[in-house]
Design a protein around this motif. Sequence first.
Motif, PDB file in Angstrom:
ATOM      1  N   LEU A 188      -1.613  -1.721  -0.234  1.00  0.00           N
ATOM      2  CA  LEU A 188      -1.177  -1.646  -1.633  1.00  0.00           C
ATOM      3  C   LEU A 188      -1.852  -2.688  -2.516  1.00  0.00           C
ATOM      4  O   LEU A 188      -1.847  -2.558  -3.735  1.00  0.00           O
TER       5      LEU A 188
ATOM      6  N   MET B  17      -1.068   5.347   1.594  1.00  0.00           N
ATOM      7  CA  MET B  17      -0.342   4.361   0.806  1.00  0.00           C
ATOM      8  C   MET B  17      -0.750   4.407  -0.673  1.00  0.00           C
ATOM      9  O   MET B  17       0.077   4.158  -1.551  1.00  0.00           O
TER      10      MET B  17
ATOM     11  N   ALA C 201       1.880   5.010  -3.622  1.00  0.00           N
ATOM     12  CA  ALA C 201       1.975   4.158  -4.813  1.00  0.00           C
ATOM     13  C   ALA C 201       1.915   4.988  -6.090  1.00  0.00           C
ATOM     14  O   ALA C 201       2.675   4.747  -7.035  1.00  0.00           O
TER      15      ALA C 201
END
Length: 102
Positions: A47, A75, A79
């Motif tokens: 992230l 990921m 997000a």
Amino acid sequence: DVTQVGTSLGSFSLSAALMEALQVEFSRELSEKVACLDSDPHFWMPLTLARADYMSVMGKKGTSAAEAEAHFDRMAAFARAFKPEGGGILGCVDVGQQTCWW
């Protein structure tokens, strides 16, 4: 003697909304108990690091490029879905001087 220091987030807290979103995202792994994920390389690093940096770190950990790329992409999609307006998911919060630590 310390010869190497790795990057680590240390202790952290999650909002209820973020925890719920992570539980949904990783529901298969949680229900089937088919994966062993760590908060540093599998949560905050993808992230916050650039793709090339993440790939380099994961390669040093023995993770294949294909697996690291797939997780980084997962990921990144997480997000975007969690915070479609963009911006950071992680940040520093001043919890004050009277906070209990354990």
